[in-house]
Design a protein around this motif. Structure first.
Motif, mmCIF file in Angstrom:
data_model
loop_
_atom_site.group_PDB
_atom_site.id
_atom_site.type_symbol
_atom_site.label_atom_id
_atom_site.label_comp_id
_atom_site.label_asym_id
_atom_site.label_seq_id
_atom_site.Cartn_x
_atom_site.Cartn_y
_atom_site.Cartn_z
ATOM 1 N N SER A 159 0.807 -1.136 -0.076
ATOM 2 C CA SER A 159 0.036 0.047 -0.106
ATOM 3 C C SER A 159 0.807 1.353 -0.069
ATOM 4 O O SER A 159 0.439 2.257 -0.402
ATOM 5 N N MET A 160 2.061 1.224 0.513
ATOM 6 C CA MET A 160 2.983 2.286 0.732
ATOM 7 C C MET A 160 3.953 2.450 -0.565
ATOM 8 O O MET A 160 4.530 3.297 -0.529
ATOM 9 N N GLY A 161 3.860 1.555 -1.642
ATOM 10 C CA GLY A 161 4.442 1.465 -2.833
ATOM 11 C C GLY A 161 6.233 0.937 -2.343
ATOM 12 O O GLY A 161 6.818 1.268 -3.160
ATOM 13 N N ILE A 162 6.251 0.433 -1.294
ATOM 14 C CA ILE A 162 7.739 0.098 -0.735
ATOM 15 C C ILE A 162 8.158 -1.253 -1.921
ATOM 16 O O ILE A 162 9.429 -1.493 -1.856
ATOM 17 N N THR A 163 7.137 -2.169 -1.924
ATOM 18 C CA THR A 163 7.605 -3.105 -2.870
ATOM 19 C C THR A 163 6.631 -3.300 -3.861
ATOM 20 O O THR A 163 5.615 -2.677 -3.980
ATOM 21 N N GLU A 164 6.909 -3.784 -5.151
ATOM 22 C CA GLU A 164 6.064 -3.879 -6.382
ATOM 23 C C GLU A 164 6.292 -4.982 -7.235
ATOM 24 O O GLU A 164 7.442 -5.915 -7.123
ATOM 25 N N LEU A 165 5.394 -5.638 -7.801
ATOM 26 C CA LEU A 165 5.311 -6.900 -8.372
ATOM 27 C C LEU A 165 6.286 -6.548 -9.870
ATOM 28 O O LEU A 165 5.840 -5.887 -10.696
ATOM 29 N N GLU A 166 7.385 -7.242 -10.087
ATOM 30 C CA GLU A 166 7.919 -7.273 -11.144
ATOM 31 C C GLU A 166 7.376 -8.037 -12.371
ATOM 32 O O GLU A 166 6.969 -9.011 -12.317
ATOM 33 N N LYS A 167 7.275 -7.188 -13.587
ATOM 34 C CA LYS A 167 6.583 -7.978 -14.772
ATOM 35 C C LYS A 167 7.262 -8.640 -15.576
ATOM 36 O O LYS A 167 6.971 -9.673 -16.093
ATOM 37 N N ASP A 168 8.657 -8.522 -15.817
ATOM 38 C CA ASP A 168 9.505 -9.184 -16.501
ATOM 39 C C ASP A 168 10.836 -9.278 -15.989
ATOM 40 O O ASP A 168 11.243 -8.549 -15.274
ATOM 41 N N GLY A 169 11.742 -9.953 -17.010
ATOM 42 C CA GLY A 169 13.394 -9.874 -16.411
ATOM 43 C C GLY A 169 13.473 -11.054 -15.681
ATOM 44 O O GLY A 169 12.418 -11.760 -15.554
#
Length: 625
Positions: A282-292
Motif C-alpha cells: 500500500s505504501m509502494g515500498i514493494t512492487e510486482l516485477e513484470k518481466d526480467g
C-alpha cells in the motif's frame, strides 16, 4: 556535584556574560582541558565569535574572563590562553568533598538522557543448533553492556533474544538425528549444545556433499519446521529448546540476562508477515516485477544495488520476509499477536518470558520507541534495507538502529590449543567447519588458570572462595577483552594476553579495586565523611577526585554514541589514576589522623565508583585477586 554539572554551570555563566556584552547567540563547546597547565575546563567561544566581532579569539576570551561574574563556587580561576581558549580551574576545596559524597549515592553516574522512553535491545540471537563460540560472545557482551548503559541513562530497556528455531541450521541437526544415524542424546560429560554443533552439525554438512539424498531430506525437513504441524516439527521444537537451554546457561555465566525469548517459528505462524506485506504494497515500498529475471516476484527497488526479492514467483517468501515483520513488531508498528509465557527466573531475579500464540497466557509489552539490533557487520546490507523500510513505516529516522561489529579471530597461539597450525597467522572461526573456541572452553581455561594464581596469592581462602574469585576474573578478562575495542575493529583473541595483570586488561582493573579494598580493611575503621578534605593538596588526589567526578559524563557519552568502549576506557583510566595515587600518596601512614581519614574517604569513593562502572560492563569486582 560532578564535572558535568560544573560544565553546565560554566556554560550558563558564559552565556550570561555574552548576553551582558551583547554578543550574538552562539553554540559553543565546554570540554575538559587537554593539558594540566590549561586548567581543568576549556571553552572555544572565542574562536566562534571572532568572525562576527572582527576580533582575535584571544581578545574575546580575555574580555569574557574579565566580565565573568557568575557564581564561582566551583571555579577558582578563569583566564584567556594565547590560543584563544577560555580556561577554567576547578575549586577543589568545594569540588572534592561534593564528588566524594555524590559517589556514595546508589544511583551515582545516572543521567536523565532517556527520560524513561522505551528502548528495545536485541542481541545474542544464535541459531539453536550449536554451542556459543567467542565470536558470539562479542555480540552478547556488546548487547548486554549497551542495555546496562542505556538503563543507567534512564531508558526503559527491554532485552530480547531472537531464537531462529525454524531455519536451515536447525534443519541440519534434525536431519542428523532423524536420518543421519546420530543419537539425540549427548555422550556423558558433554553438553548437548556442544554435541549438536561439534558432532552432528559439522558431520552432517560434510555428508551433504556426497549424499544427495540427505541434501534432499534437508529441504523437506526445513519445510516441515516452517509449517510447524508435523511430528518432525514437534521433534525440532524439542531439540532446539534443549540446545537453547544449554546456550542460556553460558549466557547467564557471562552475566547476560534477557526479558523475552522471541521464537521465529511463532513469528512465521502469527501472520505478521502478511500484515507487513500488505502495508509495504500500500505504501509502494514493494512492487510486482513484470518481466526480467525477477518476473512475477515482489521486489524492493534499489538505486545502486541489485533489487531485493521479497516474494518469489512461486509465492514463497525469502528470509528477509521474517526480519521485516519482526522489526516492525519490535517498533510497535504492527499489532502484537503474541502472548507471553513464563520461561524462568534468572539468577539476578529477573524474570525471563517467552513468546507464545496460546491465548491462555499473559499479555505484556516488550516493544519500544527505538530498537537497537546487535548483529555483525556482515549483515549490514540487509540491516540497511530494514532500517530504510522501518523509517518509511514510522516516518521517523533513527528509530531502528543496526549496531554492527566486526568478527573475532583466534591468535596463532590460541589456535594451537585446538591443534590448528595457522602458519603464524590469526584464523577466522567457522561453526560449519568446527574451527572455533567455544565460550564454555574459554571460560573454563581462564577460570582454571586464575584459580591457581588466586590460590598462590590467597593461601588462607577456602576452595569455594577461590572458585568464586577465579570465575569473576575469568569473566572479567573475557568481557573486557571483547568490549574495549572499537566495534568496527576485528579482534584477535588470545587466551594468555586477556589474563594479564599488567596493561589494559580486565584483571588489571579488578586488581585496582581489590587493592582499594585491602587499604580500607587495613585501616581497621570506617572512613568519616565529614572530615576536612582541604588537606588533600597533591596532584594525585585531585586527579583521582576529578576522574571520579567524570562518571556521569562518560555514561552520557557512551549512551549517546552507543559506544561501550567509552565505559571500558573510563574504568582503565580510573584504575591507572588510582595506581598512580597509590604509588605516590601515603594513606595509612599519612602525617595526621585527619589526613588519613580524608584519603580513606577518597579511596572508598574510588572503590564505589569503579564498582559501579564495572557493573555497566557486566564485570564483578572481587575483594581478593
Amino acid at each position: 556535584m560532578t564535572l558535568r554539572l560544573i560544565f553546565n554551570e560554566i556554560r550558563l555563566g558564559v552565556k550570561q556574560v555574552c548576553d551582558k556584552l551583547g554578543y550574538p547567540e552562539t553554540e559553543f563547546d565546554i570540554s575538559e582541558a587537554s593539558r594540566p597547565e590549561f586548567g581543568d575546563v576549556r571553552c572555544n567561544i572565542g574562536f566562534l565569535l571572532a568572525k562576527a566581532l572582527k576580533k582575535r579569539p584571544f581578545d574575546i576570551a580575555q574580555t569574557l574572563a574579565e566580565e565573568y561574574t557568575n557564581s564561582k563556587k566551583y571555579v577558582s580561576e578563569i583566564s584567556a590562553h594565547n590560543s584563544g581558549y577560555l580556561n577554567f580551574t576547578v575549586n577543589y576545596s568545594m569540588f572534592v568533598p561534593e564528588v566524594i559524597h555524590a559517589s556514595l549515592l546508589p544511583d551515582y553516574g545516572k543521567v536523565d538522557l532517556g527520560k524513561n522512553s522505551r528502548m528495545v535491545v536485541e542481541h545474542t540471537s544464535v541459531n539453536p543448533n550449536k554451542a556459543l563460540h567467542v565470536g558470539h560472545v562479542r555480540n552478547i557482551i556488546i548487547g548486554d553492556t549497551i542495555a546496562r548503559i542505556l538503563h543507567k541513562a534512564s531508558y526503559d530497556v527491554s532485552v530480547l533474544n531472537y531464537v531462529d528455531d525454524s531455519g536451515l541450521q536447525v534443519a541440519d541437526i534434525i536431519v542428523g538425528f532423524k536420518y543421519g544415524g546420530y543419537s539425540d542424546k549427548a555422550p556423558e560429560g558433554q553438553k548437548f549444545d556442544h554435541y549438536c554443533g561439534d558432532v552432528v552439525y559439522v558431520n552432517i554438512t560434510e555428508r551433504y556433499e556426497t549424499d544427495k539424498h540427505l541434501a534432499e531430506l534437508r529441504s523437506q525437513v526445513l519445510k516441515e519446521l516452517e509449517e510447524g504441524t508435523s511430528e518432525i516439527a514437534k521433534f525440532g521444537d524439542e531439540i532446539t529448546r534443549r540446545v537453547l537451554e544449554e546456550q542460556l546457561k553460558t549466557c547467564w555465566r557471562l552475566g547476560a540476562t534477557y526479558d523475552c525469548l522471541n521464537f521465529e517459528s511463532q513469528i512465521v505462524r502469527s501472520n505478521l508477515w502478511s500484515f507487513a506485506f500488505e502495508k509495504m504494497k500500500s505504501m509502494g515500498i514493494t512492487e510486482l516485477e513484470k518481466d526480467g529475471k525477477n518476473a512475477k516476484c515482489w521486489v524492493i527497488k534499489a538505486e545502486s544495488e541489485e533489487d531485493k526479492v521479497l516474494v518469489r514467483s512461486n509465492g514463497t517468501a525469502t528470509y528477509i520476509a521474517k526480519d521485516i515483520p519482526y522489526a516492525a513488531w519490535k517498533l510497535g508498528i504492527l499489532e502484537d499477536p503474541f502472548y507471553y509465557k513464563h520461561y524462568t527466573v534468572q539468577k539476578t531475579g529477573r524474570v525471563l518470558w517467552q513468546t507464545t500464540l496460546d491465548e491462555k497466557e499473559t499479555k505484556l509489552n516488550f516493544r519500544g520507541d527505538t530498537v537497537i539490533t546487535v548483529i555483525d557487520s556482515r549483515q549490514s546490507r540487509l540491516q540497511k534495507l530494514i532500517t530504510k523500510i522501518m523509517s518509511d513505516f514510522k516516518s521517523k529516522q533513527d528509530s531502528y538502529i543496526h549496531l554492527g561489529y566486526e568478527s573475532v579471530t583466534l591468535s596463532p597461539d590460541t589456535a594451537k590449543t585446538l591443534d590448528l597450525d595457522t602458519g603464524g597467522k590469526s584464523v577466522q572461526m567457522s561453526g560449519r567447519k568446527g574451527i572455533y573456541v567455544s565460550a564454555d572452553y574459554v571460560l573454563d581455561v581462564l577460570s582454571s588458570r586464575t584459580f591457581e594464581e588466586a590460590k598462590k596469592r590467597n593461601p588462607e581462602l577456602d576452595e569455594m572462595s577461590l572458585v568464586k574469585i577465579s570465575e569473576q576474573v575469568a569473566i572479567g578478562a573475557l568481557r573486557y577483552t571483547l568490549i574495549k575495542q572499537d566495534l568496527d575493529k576485528i579482534i584477535t583473541f588470545d587466551l594468555t594476553e586477556s589474563l594479564s595483570l599488567e596493561g589494559d586488561t580486565g584483571p588489571y582493573i579488578q586488581y585496582a579495586y581489590a587493592r582499594a579494598i585491602r587499604i580500607l580493611e587495613k585501616a581497621g575503621k570506617d572512613p568519616h565523611f565529614e572530615t576536612n578534605f582541604d588537606q588533600m593538596q597533591t596532584v594525585y588526589e585531585k586527579d583521582l577526585a576529578k576522574i571520579i567526578g567524570k562518571f556521569d559524563l562518560q555514561v552520557e557519552d557512551a549512551a549517546k554514541n552507543l559506544s561501550p568502549k567509552i565505559i571500558a576506557k573510563y574504568c582503565y583510566q580510573l584504575a591507572v589514576t588510582f595506581s598512580s595515587f597509590y604509588e605516590h600518596v601515603k594513606v595509612l601512614t599519612a602525617e595526621s589522623e585527619s589526613l588519613i581519614d580524608a584519603r580513606l574517604c577518597l579511596v572508598y569513593s574510588f572503590k564505589e565508583t569503579l564498582g559501579k562502572a564495572l557493573h555497566l560492563l557486566g564485570i564483578d569486582a572481587p575483594d581478593r585477586m
